[in-house]
Design a protein around this motif. Structure first.
Motif, PDB file in Angstrom:
ATOM      1  N   MET A   1      38.966  36.754  30.240  1.00 16.45           N
ATOM      2  CA  MET A   1      39.849  36.055  31.165  1.00 16.45           C
ATOM      3  C   MET A   1      39.326  36.201  32.577  1.00 16.45           C
ATOM      4  O   MET A   1      38.460  37.022  32.846  1.00 16.45           O
ATOM      5  CB  MET A   1      41.280  36.612  31.067  1.00 16.45           C
ATOM      6  CG  MET A   1      41.417  38.095  31.385  1.00 16.45           C
ATOM      7  SD  MET A   1      43.054  38.731  31.052  1.00 16.45           S
ATOM      8  CE  MET A   1      44.002  37.769  32.191  1.00 16.45           C
ATOM      9  N   SER A   2      39.841  35.422  33.500  1.00 18.15           N
ATOM     10  CA  SER A   2      39.336  35.427  34.865  1.00 18.15           C
ATOM     11  C   SER A   2      39.604  36.757  35.533  1.00 18.15           C
ATOM     12  O   SER A   2      40.619  37.402  35.292  1.00 18.15           O
ATOM     13  CB  SER A   2      40.002  34.310  35.680  1.00 18.15           C
ATOM     14  OG  SER A   2      39.693  33.067  35.115  1.00 18.15           O
ATOM     15  N   VAL A   3      38.670  37.156  36.396  1.00 20.25           N
ATOM     16  CA  VAL A   3      38.814  38.406  37.119  1.00 20.25           C
ATOM     17  C   VAL A   3      39.706  38.179  38.324  1.00 20.25           C
ATOM     18  O   VAL A   3      39.453  37.305  39.143  1.00 20.25           O
ATOM     19  CB  VAL A   3      37.436  38.929  37.579  1.00 20.25           C
ATOM     20  CG1 VAL A   3      37.605  40.174  38.432  1.00 20.25           C
ATOM     21  CG2 VAL A   3      36.568  39.241  36.374  1.00 20.25           C
ATOM     22  N   SER A   4      40.741  38.953  38.458  1.00 21.11           N
ATOM     23  CA  SER A   4      41.596  38.889  39.638  1.00 21.11           C
ATOM     24  C   SER A   4      41.150  39.945  40.621  1.00 21.11           C
ATOM     25  O   SER A   4      40.437  40.889  40.252  1.00 21.11           O
ATOM     26  CB  SER A   4      43.055  39.108  39.246  1.00 21.11           C
ATOM     27  OG  SER A   4      43.204  40.364  38.623  1.00 21.11           O
ATOM     28  N   PRO A   5      41.533  39.823  41.908  1.00 21.47           N
ATOM     29  CA  PRO A   5      41.131  40.821  42.888  1.00 21.47           C
ATOM     30  C   PRO A   5      41.533  42.212  42.432  1.00 21.47           C
ATOM     31  O   PRO A   5      42.676  42.455  42.050  1.00 21.47           O
ATOM     32  CB  PRO A   5      41.887  40.402  44.158  1.00 21.47           C
ATOM     33  CG  PRO A   5      42.107  38.936  43.986  1.00 21.47           C
ATOM     34  CD  PRO A   5      42.316  38.743  42.523  1.00 21.47           C
ATOM     35  N   GLN A   6      40.583  43.149  42.455  1.00 21.35           N
ATOM     36  CA  GLN A   6      40.840  44.507  42.021  1.00 21.35           C
ATOM     37  C   GLN A   6      41.214  45.367  43.211  1.00 21.35           C
ATOM     38  O   GLN A   6      40.978  45.024  44.351  1.00 21.35           O
ATOM     39  CB  GLN A   6      39.603  45.075  41.319  1.00 21.35           C
ATOM     40  CG  GLN A   6      39.193  44.245  40.108  1.00 21.35           C
ATOM     41  CD  GLN A   6      37.874  44.685  39.542  1.00 21.35           C
ATOM     42  OE1 GLN A   6      37.496  45.838  39.643  1.00 21.35           O
ATOM     43  NE2 GLN A   6      37.154  43.765  38.944  1.00 21.35           N
ATOM     44  N   THR A   7      41.790  46.489  42.926  1.00 23.28           N
ATOM     45  CA  THR A   7      42.193  47.394  43.982  1.00 23.28           C
ATOM     46  C   THR A   7      40.985  47.841  44.781  1.00 23.28           C
ATOM     47  O   THR A   7      39.978  48.262  44.226  1.00 23.28           O
ATOM     48  CB  THR A   7      42.883  48.628  43.377  1.00 23.28           C
ATOM     49  OG1 THR A   7      43.983  48.180  42.589  1.00 23.28           O
ATOM     50  CG2 THR A   7      43.381  49.547  44.465  1.00 23.28           C
ATOM     51  N   LYS A   8      41.095  47.770  46.101  1.00 23.87           N
ATOM     52  CA  LYS A   8      39.993  48.151  46.971  1.00 23.87           C
ATOM     53  C   LYS A   8      39.596  49.585  46.705  1.00 23.87           C
ATOM     54  O   LYS A   8      40.425  50.497  46.713  1.00 23.87           O
ATOM     55  CB  LYS A   8      40.384  47.964  48.434  1.00 23.87           C
ATOM     56  CG  LYS A   8      39.243  48.228  49.389  1.00 23.87           C
ATOM     57  CD  LYS A   8      39.633  47.912  50.812  1.00 23.87           C
ATOM     58  CE  LYS A   8      38.475  48.162  51.758  1.00 23.87           C
ATOM     59  NZ  LYS A   8      38.821  47.851  53.151  1.00 23.87           N
ATOM     60  N   GLY A   9      38.293  49.775  46.459  1.00 22.63           N
ATOM     61  CA  GLY A   9      37.774  51.111  46.256  1.00 22.63           C
ATOM     62  C   GLY A   9      37.968  51.637  44.854  1.00 22.63           C
ATOM     63  O   GLY A   9      37.640  52.777  44.566  1.00 22.63           O
ATOM     64  N   ALA A  10      38.534  50.836  43.940  1.00 17.33           N
ATOM     65  CA  ALA A  10      38.769  51.323  42.589  1.00 17.33           C
ATOM     66  C   ALA A  10      37.466  51.698  41.922  1.00 17.33           C
ATOM     67  O   ALA A  10      36.442  51.051  42.094  1.00 17.33           O
ATOM     68  CB  ALA A  10      39.478  50.237  41.768  1.00 17.33           C
ATOM     69  N   ASP A  11      37.510  52.762  41.142  1.00 18.63           N
ATOM     70  CA  ASP A  11      36.318  53.242  40.436  1.00 18.63           C
ATOM     71  C   ASP A  11      36.282  52.569  39.083  1.00 18.63           C
ATOM     72  O   ASP A  11      36.972  52.975  38.144  1.00 18.63           O
ATOM     73  CB  ASP A  11      36.380  54.763  40.297  1.00 18.63           C
ATOM     74  CG  ASP A  11      35.121  55.330  39.653  1.00 18.63           C
ATOM     75  OD1 ASP A  11      34.139  54.585  39.544  1.00 18.63           O
ATOM     76  OD2 ASP A  11      35.140  56.512  39.258  1.00 18.63           O
ATOM     77  N   ALA A 230      44.592  25.217  50.733  1.00 13.65           N
ATOM     78  CA  ALA A 230      44.162  24.053  49.945  1.00 13.65           C
ATOM     79  C   ALA A 230      44.063  24.366  48.458  1.00 13.65           C
ATOM     80  O   ALA A 230      43.862  23.447  47.654  1.00 13.65           O
ATOM     81  CB  ALA A 230      42.810  23.554  50.450  1.00 13.65           C
ATOM     82  N   GLY A 231      44.186  25.655  48.092  1.00 13.98           N
ATOM     83  CA  GLY A 231      44.180  26.012  46.685  1.00 13.98           C
ATOM     84  C   GLY A 231      43.145  27.026  46.257  1.00 13.98           C
ATOM     85  O   GLY A 231      43.110  27.404  45.078  1.00 13.98           O
ATOM     86  N   ALA A 232      42.271  27.480  47.168  1.00 13.05           N
ATOM     87  CA  ALA A 232      41.259  28.468  46.799  1.00 13.05           C
ATOM     88  C   ALA A 232      41.909  29.817  46.519  1.00 13.05           C
ATOM     89  O   ALA A 232      42.776  30.266  47.279  1.00 13.05           O
ATOM     90  CB  ALA A 232      40.232  28.612  47.914  1.00 13.05           C
ATOM     91  N   ARG A 233      41.510  30.469  45.438  1.00 11.86           N
ATOM     92  CA  ARG A 233      42.063  31.783  45.102  1.00 11.86           C
ATOM     93  C   ARG A 233      41.529  32.859  46.038  1.00 11.86           C
ATOM     94  O   ARG A 233      42.285  33.627  46.626  1.00 11.86           O
ATOM     95  CB  ARG A 233      41.691  32.150  43.661  1.00 11.86           C
ATOM     96  CG  ARG A 233      42.408  31.380  42.580  1.00 11.86           C
ATOM     97  CD  ARG A 233      41.912  31.835  41.211  1.00 11.86           C
ATOM     98  NE  ARG A 233      42.676  31.247  40.127  1.00 11.86           N
ATOM     99  CZ  ARG A 233      42.470  30.030  39.636  1.00 11.86           C
ATOM    100  NH1 ARG A 233      41.509  29.282  40.137  1.00 11.86           N
ATOM    101  NH2 ARG A 233      43.215  29.561  38.663  1.00 11.86           N
ATOM    102  N   ASN A 234      40.221  32.955  46.117  1.00 14.83           N
ATOM    103  CA  ASN A 234      39.539  33.978  46.911  1.00 14.83           C
ATOM    104  C   ASN A 234      38.411  33.309  47.674  1.00 14.83           C
ATOM    105  O   ASN A 234      37.624  32.550  47.089  1.00 14.83           O
ATOM    106  CB  ASN A 234      38.959  35.075  46.011  1.00 14.83           C
ATOM    107  CG  ASN A 234      40.005  35.714  45.124  1.00 14.83           C
ATOM    108  OD1 ASN A 234      40.848  36.460  45.588  1.00 14.83           O
ATOM    109  ND2 ASN A 234      39.958  35.399  43.828  1.00 14.83           N
ATOM    110  N   ASP A 250      46.261  37.760  47.905  1.00 15.99           N
ATOM    111  CA  ASP A 250      47.274  37.686  48.957  1.00 15.99           C
ATOM    112  C   ASP A 250      47.012  38.677  50.082  1.00 15.99           C
ATOM    113  O   ASP A 250      47.826  38.795  51.006  1.00 15.99           O
ATOM    114  CB  ASP A 250      48.658  37.965  48.360  1.00 15.99           C
ATOM    115  CG  ASP A 250      49.073  36.892  47.353  1.00 15.99           C
ATOM    116  OD1 ASP A 250      48.707  35.722  47.563  1.00 15.99           O
ATOM    117  OD2 ASP A 250      49.746  37.239  46.360  1.00 15.99           O
ATOM    118  N   ALA A 251      45.895  39.392  50.021  1.00 14.67           N
ATOM    119  CA  ALA A 251      45.604  40.408  51.030  1.00 14.67           C
ATOM    120  C   ALA A 251      45.204  39.769  52.347  1.00 14.67           C
ATOM    121  O   ALA A 251      44.732  38.629  52.396  1.00 14.67           O
ATOM    122  CB  ALA A 251      44.493  41.326  50.541  1.00 14.67           C
ATOM    123  N   ALA A 252      45.378  40.525  53.434  1.00 14.63           N
ATOM    124  CA  ALA A 252      44.925  40.066  54.740  1.00 14.63           C
ATOM    125  C   ALA A 252      43.407  39.955  54.742  1.00 14.63           C
ATOM    126  O   ALA A 252      42.718  40.707  54.041  1.00 14.63           O
ATOM    127  CB  ALA A 252      45.378  41.036  55.821  1.00 14.63           C
TER     128      ALA A 252
END
Length: 320
Positions: A1-11, A230-234, A250-252
């Motif tokens: 499945m598609s990769v969603s934004p992961q937690t920053k710095g996650a190992d 316009a619809g871009a995820r990342n 949704d992050a800054a």
């Protein structure tokens, strides 16, 4: 499945055995001249050196992903000429799967005419040649290659209908989709953004896509916000020496400063970033780790001349 934004710095553990990247795109023979500066219209300049090297955004990104840790397959088309044979041999030397690299019976291999000045900036004219024969039918014939990948990478140096077919097939197959909108000539078709997980333009491409100026990280953040509306995820906008502006989920927006290097030739820097980022995505790295890794790879590439010859290895980036 598609990769969603992961937690920053996650190992996140790296599994190179499953780090598969499919690149759909262009392959060109680059004809590179170095001159003191870029010529003005109607002007003839004396050049200093000339080289003929493998290139094309698709080929460059495939080589980058392979050198930087991924198993790579290439979907594209070369001519039945010496340039095509050389490009194929170069990919195979990088252990890139070329089973889906077709040979045109009617068009020559694509070429790029590149001038690099003393400030390491370049001016490029592309003649598509056999790249123009990558069609939706090409994508359909090689859908199994997309199905076997973790990440699918596309650019805009093949016909738009073939790019859309690749994006749609990759989305349907549940792959992580990366689009480098280069060369950009205007806003992307509205339906495309929903098919893409990571949209990665440079500052000029982001300006073309949005109609906004993109000269600073703050302006890049505004352009990224427009692309997300316009619809871009990342959205990840590369800014050369000013680094990278990343608007993820949704992050800054976050700014990543560029490593400081003495630039020699910027020709394949963006392609190196894309390939390195895709390889890291396929290895399930955290997104901030993937961006910084890709930045280090791109920084090393600009310290060397040429397109594919400038792309570093994974070991070189790890040591940097």
């Amino acid at each position: 499945m598609s990769v969603s934004p992961q937690t920053k710095g996650a190992d996140v553990p790296v599994n190179q055995a499953s780090a598969r990247v499919a690149v759909v795109g262009s392959l060109n023979m680059d004809l590179v001249a170095r001159a003191p500066r870029l010529p003005q219209p109607g002007e003839t300049l004396a050049g200093r050196t000339f080289a003929q090297v493998p290139g094309g955004k698709g080929g460059n990104q495939a080589v980058a992903a392979a050198r930087l840790g991924a198993q790579v397959a290439m979907i594209g088309c070369v001519g039945g000429d010496a340039n095509g044979a050389q490009l194929r041999a170069g990919l195979e030397a990088e252990r890139i799967d070329c089973a889906a690299l077709e040979i045109s019976t009617s068009a020559p291999t694509g070429v790029a005419l590149i001038i690099v000045d003393d400030g390491s900036q370049n001016s490029i004219v592309i003649v598509a040649g056999s790249n123009g024969e990558v069609t939706p039918a090409t994508i359909a014939r090689h859908e199994a290659v997309l199905a076997a990948a973790e990440v699918v990478v596309c650019q805009l140096e093949t016909p738009p209908d073939s790019v859309h077919a690749a994006l749609a097939a990759a989305r349907r197959l549940g792959k992580t989709v990366v689009l480098n909108p280069a060369p950009a000539v205007g806003p992307l078709p509205a339906a495309w953004l929903a098919l893409v997980d990571y949209l990665i333009p440079n500052e000029l491409e982001a300006a073309t896509l949005t109609g906004l100026p993109v000269r600073t990280p703050d302006e890049a953040a505004a352009a990224a916000a427009a692309l997300r509306r316009a619809g871009a995820r990342n959205v990840i906008i590369t800014l050369g020496a000013q680094g990278v502006l990343a608007a993820l989920g949704d992050a800054a927006p976050a700014h990543f400063a560029a490593p400081r290097v003495a630039a020699v030739d910027t020709t394949a820097a963006g392609d190196t970033f894309i390939g390195g980022f895709a390889a890291q995505l396929a290895q399930r790295a955290a997104l901030d780790v993937a961006i910084r890794f890709a930045q280090r790879a791109a920084a090393l590439s600009v310290t060397r001349a040429g397109a594919q010859p400038s792309i570093p290895s994974r070991a070189e980036v790890d040591a940097s």
